[in-house]
Scaffold this motif. Structure first.
Motif, short mmCIF file in Angstrom:
data_model
loop_
_atom_site.label_atom_id
_atom_site.label_comp_id
_atom_site.label_asym_id
_atom_site.label_seq_id
_atom_site.Cartn_x
_atom_site.Cartn_y
_atom_site.Cartn_z
N ARG B 65 56.32 51.33 44.12
CA ARG B 65 55.70 52.29 43.21
C ARG B 65 56.74 53.23 42.60
NH1 ARG B 65 50.20 53.07 43.39
NH2 ARG B 65 50.40 55.31 43.21
N GLY B 68 58.20 51.37 39.76
CA GLY B 68 57.29 51.30 38.61
C GLY B 68 57.04 52.65 37.96
N LEU B 70 55.25 55.07 39.39
CA LEU B 70 53.96 55.62 39.81
C LEU B 70 54.14 56.71 40.87
CD1 LEU B 70 51.93 52.29 39.95
CD2 LEU B 70 51.58 54.15 38.35
N VAL B 90 56.24 56.55 33.65
CA VAL B 90 55.69 55.23 33.95
C VAL B 90 55.55 54.39 32.68
CG1 VAL B 90 53.38 56.28 34.02
CG2 VAL B 90 53.69 54.01 34.94
N GLN B 91 55.18 55.03 31.57
CA GLN B 91 55.03 54.29 30.31
C GLN B 91 56.38 53.77 29.80
OE1 GLN B 91 53.75 57.38 30.75
NE2 GLN B 91 51.58 57.40 30.17
N ALA B 95 57.47 48.37 33.10
CA ALA B 95 57.45 47.46 34.22
C ALA B 95 56.07 46.81 34.29
CB ALA B 95 57.74 48.22 35.51
N PHE B 97 53.19 45.63 36.16
CA PHE B 97 52.80 45.93 37.54
C PHE B 97 51.51 45.19 37.86
CE2 PHE B 97 52.06 48.16 41.36
CZ PHE B 97 53.17 48.94 41.67
N PHE B 99 48.63 45.02 40.65
CA PHE B 99 48.14 45.82 41.77
C PHE B 99 47.50 44.94 42.83
CE2 PHE B 99 48.67 48.70 38.34
CZ PHE B 99 49.00 49.91 38.93
N SER B 101 44.66 45.09 44.43
CA SER B 101 43.29 44.63 44.16
C SER B 101 43.13 44.27 42.68
CB SER B 101 42.30 45.70 44.56
OG SER B 101 42.67 46.92 43.95
N ALA B 103 43.09 45.67 39.94
CA ALA B 103 42.76 46.79 39.05
C ALA B 103 42.49 46.34 37.63
CB ALA B 103 43.88 47.84 39.07
N LEU B 104 41.78 45.22 37.47
CA LEU B 104 41.39 44.81 36.12
C LEU B 104 40.36 45.81 35.59
CD1 LEU B 104 40.99 40.96 36.65
CD2 LEU B 104 42.88 42.17 35.57
N GLY B 117 47.63 46.45 26.77
CA GLY B 117 48.96 47.04 26.62
C GLY B 117 49.46 46.99 25.19
N ARG B 168 48.13 40.13 32.09
CA ARG B 168 48.04 41.46 31.50
C ARG B 168 49.37 42.20 31.63
NH1 ARG B 168 43.95 45.86 33.99
NH2 ARG B 168 45.47 45.71 35.68
N ALA B 169 50.02 42.01 32.80
CA ALA B 169 51.31 42.67 33.01
C ALA B 169 52.39 42.05 32.12
CB ALA B 169 51.71 42.56 34.48
N ILE B 172 52.88 43.03 27.92
CA ILE B 172 53.64 44.15 27.35
C ILE B 172 55.12 43.81 27.19
CG2 ILE B 172 52.05 45.89 28.24
CD1 ILE B 172 54.22 46.53 30.38
#
Lengths: 287, 258
Positions: B65, B68, B70, B90-91, B95, B97, B99, B101, B103-104, B117, B168-169, B172
């Motif tokens: 974290r 990343g 966070l 973080v933006q 990176a 990332f 997660f 679980s 985190a969709l 993104g 999704r990661a 970007i």
């Protein structure tokens, strides 16, 4: 359920038919006595002398003023409390800090303090004899016995509703989705609008409806700060009480019926939205 | 008909970003009075696939974290390509990332999740709609789920969700890939399949990749470099076969042979 009831076996959590009907009957009876009967009584009393009398009683200037005032108070207090409630819930659930439990207790305070006491506090704080109130009155901004005082009292009473609805939902959802949005490059603001808000919108809607119902119906605190000036600071609940005390029962119950209808309309609105967005609602539940 | 215009901006970006070494310089992290990380140092070469391996509470997720953006370290520095990145938001880290679980975004379709993104970029650098659609479609192909763009996360299996989170990661155009227990919530069979999937995606993109795991078999099989952690400290850094052959401490020997 039909499988279980038609078959020989029933599931462990299902009651025997007799117990089931007894419980359902009891619930219906309770609902009838506590909710349905008073509701019917209000409308029956309002229409005791026919439609014309009821409508006429709502047509006079004081009645119109009361309805306008109540709607205006709700229009100011509810959006502000929605914004404060979201901010408070966001702060409490997305950050760790000392004194969090104390803050939650503070948010709950309006639930435990009697509305009359809350009203008195506002009079003490902003009344003509107080430091702040005296100064404000001298400069032409009276708080007590005027709209600002009523709005303040209403906001104090209805403050917990939105935050209370949102906090458990936001705790349950955690911070992962917000963090994901941030790692994808979204700003905090964008994250709030595109991730946080859509995830809490149903809880928010429910909180806003409860807040609205209470804002329009609040009596105790408003009675103290408003001064009950007919046609000026008398809200709908206060007008109802005054009319009732004057034995103008058709007028009192007509006004009560309007107040009830306003509450029913918001409930119907919520149900309609839920039906319309049922798919979405199901898909956004925790997976 | 201009069918294949060259896209220098994208290619340049990709080549530049493909080279990304990470240096962790005496990073420590405390939460109140609890120490999550004692000062740790670690150099990750560009393009490596690295496992942070350790039991729960070993500080591996905290370290990920921090990489990343966070969490921020209590002391120490993070360097990307030799440049201090400790204070980078973080933006700005860019990176990718994944997660634990996943985190969709549950109220968005798979397509919208992957496009998030790109849509979040400032207007000036945001690709046009058609380009976003093209890229999302390409990513759906890459994770071998071309048909699921219109579905919601709740309608996907665990393995599918994990792959969507990965896509999704990747959307970007990240400078590195960070994964927190990417296979933790999956059953054994799917886990094995996706392990190969991650290896393939890593080899194809050439991205420096760091993943956290408590499963020594997973770390040993997948990673080029394994970092064994315990109680907020790094016990050993090495290639899987070296760690197996010459464990640096009793803890490593016990943990790796488990």
């Amino acid at each position: 359920m039909s499988d279980a009831t038609t078959g020989k076996f029933r599931s462990a959590t299902e009651e025997a038919p007799l117990a089931r009907w007894a419980l359902i009957g009891l619930a219906v009876l309770g609902l009838g006595i506590l909710v349905a009967a008073p509701l019917i009584a209000v409308f029956a009393e309002a229409l005791a002398q026919g439609w014309k009398a009821a409508v006429a009683s709502l047509g006079n200037r004081d009645a119109q003023s009361a309805i306008r005032l109540t709607l205006m108070i709700a229009a100011i207090a509810v959006p502000l409390n929605a914004a404060f409630g979201i901010a408070a819930a966001w702060f409490i659930t997305k950050f760790d800090f000392r004194g969090k439990a104390f803050l939650i207790t503070l948010i709950d305070l309006p639930f435990s303090v009697s509305p009359v006491v809350a009203g008195l506090c506002i009079v003490l704080m902003f009344g003509t004899n107080s430091l702040v109130g005296g100064w404000l009155v001298a400069h032409g901004y009276p708080i007590v016995f005027a709209l600002p005082g009523i709005v303040l009292a209403t906001m104090f009473i209805t403050f917990p509703f939105v935050a209370r609805e949102l906090i458990p939902v936001m705790i349950e959802q955690g911070r992962a989705e917000e963090e994901a949005a941030l790692t994808l490059g979204a700003t905090g603001w964008r994250t709030f609008w595109t991730v946080t808000l859509p995830n809490i919108r149903w809880a928010l809607l429910y909180g806003v409806l409860l807040c609205n119902a209470r804002a329009m119906g609040e009596f105790g605190a408003v009675a103290v700060v408003s001064g009950k000036i007919r046609g000026q600071t008398a809200t709908m609940p206060i007008t109802i009480e005054m009319l009732y005390n004057e034995y103008l029962s058709v007028a009192a119950f007509s006004m009560a019926a309007v107040l009830t209808l306003l509450a029913l309309v918001t409930l119907l609105l919520k149900t309609a939205l839920e039906i319309r967005h049922a798919d979405q609602l199901a898909s956004t539940r925790r997976h | 008909m201009p069918i294949s215009l060259p896209q220098p901006a994208v290619t340049k970006d990709a080549t530049r970003d493909a080279i990304m070494d990470i240096e962790i310089d005496e990073i420590s992290k405390a939460f109140g009075s609890a120490t999550a990380l004692s000062p740790v140092s670690l150099a990750i070469p560009s393009g490596a696939l690295v496992a942070l391996l350790g039991p729960s509470g070993s500080g591996k997720t905290t370290l990920l974290r921090i990489l990343g953006g966070l969490e921020f370290p209590t002391s120490g520095r993070v360097l990307f390509n030799g440049q201090d990145a400790t204070g980078l938001t973080v933006q700005d880290r860019r990176a990718g990332f994944v997660f634990q679980s996943y985190a969709l975004f549950r109220h968005m379709t798979v397509f919208e999740n992957i496009a998030y993104g790109l849509n979040a970029r400032p207007r000036a650098s945001r690709p046009p709609k058609a380009e976003i659609t093209r890229r999302v479609t390409k990513l759906l192909d890459l994770i071998q789920l071309p048909e699921i763009g219109h579905r919601y996360p709740s309608q996907l299996s665990g393995g599918q969700r994990q792959r969507v989170a990965l896509a999704r990661a990747l959307a970007i155009e990240p400078r590195m890939l960070l994964l927190d227990e990417p296979f933790g919530a999956l059953d054994a069979k799917v886990r094995k399949e996706l392990r190969q999937g991650l290896r393939d995606i890593h080899d194809e993109t050439g991205l420096t990749t760091v993943f956290v795991t408590h499963d020594q078999e997973e770390a040993m099989e997948l990673a080029d470099l394994v970092v064994v952690m315990s109680m907020g400290r790094i016990e050993q850094i090495g290639k899987p076969q070296d760690i197996r052959a010459r464990p640096a401490s009793a803890f490593v020997r016990d943990f790796v042979s488990a």
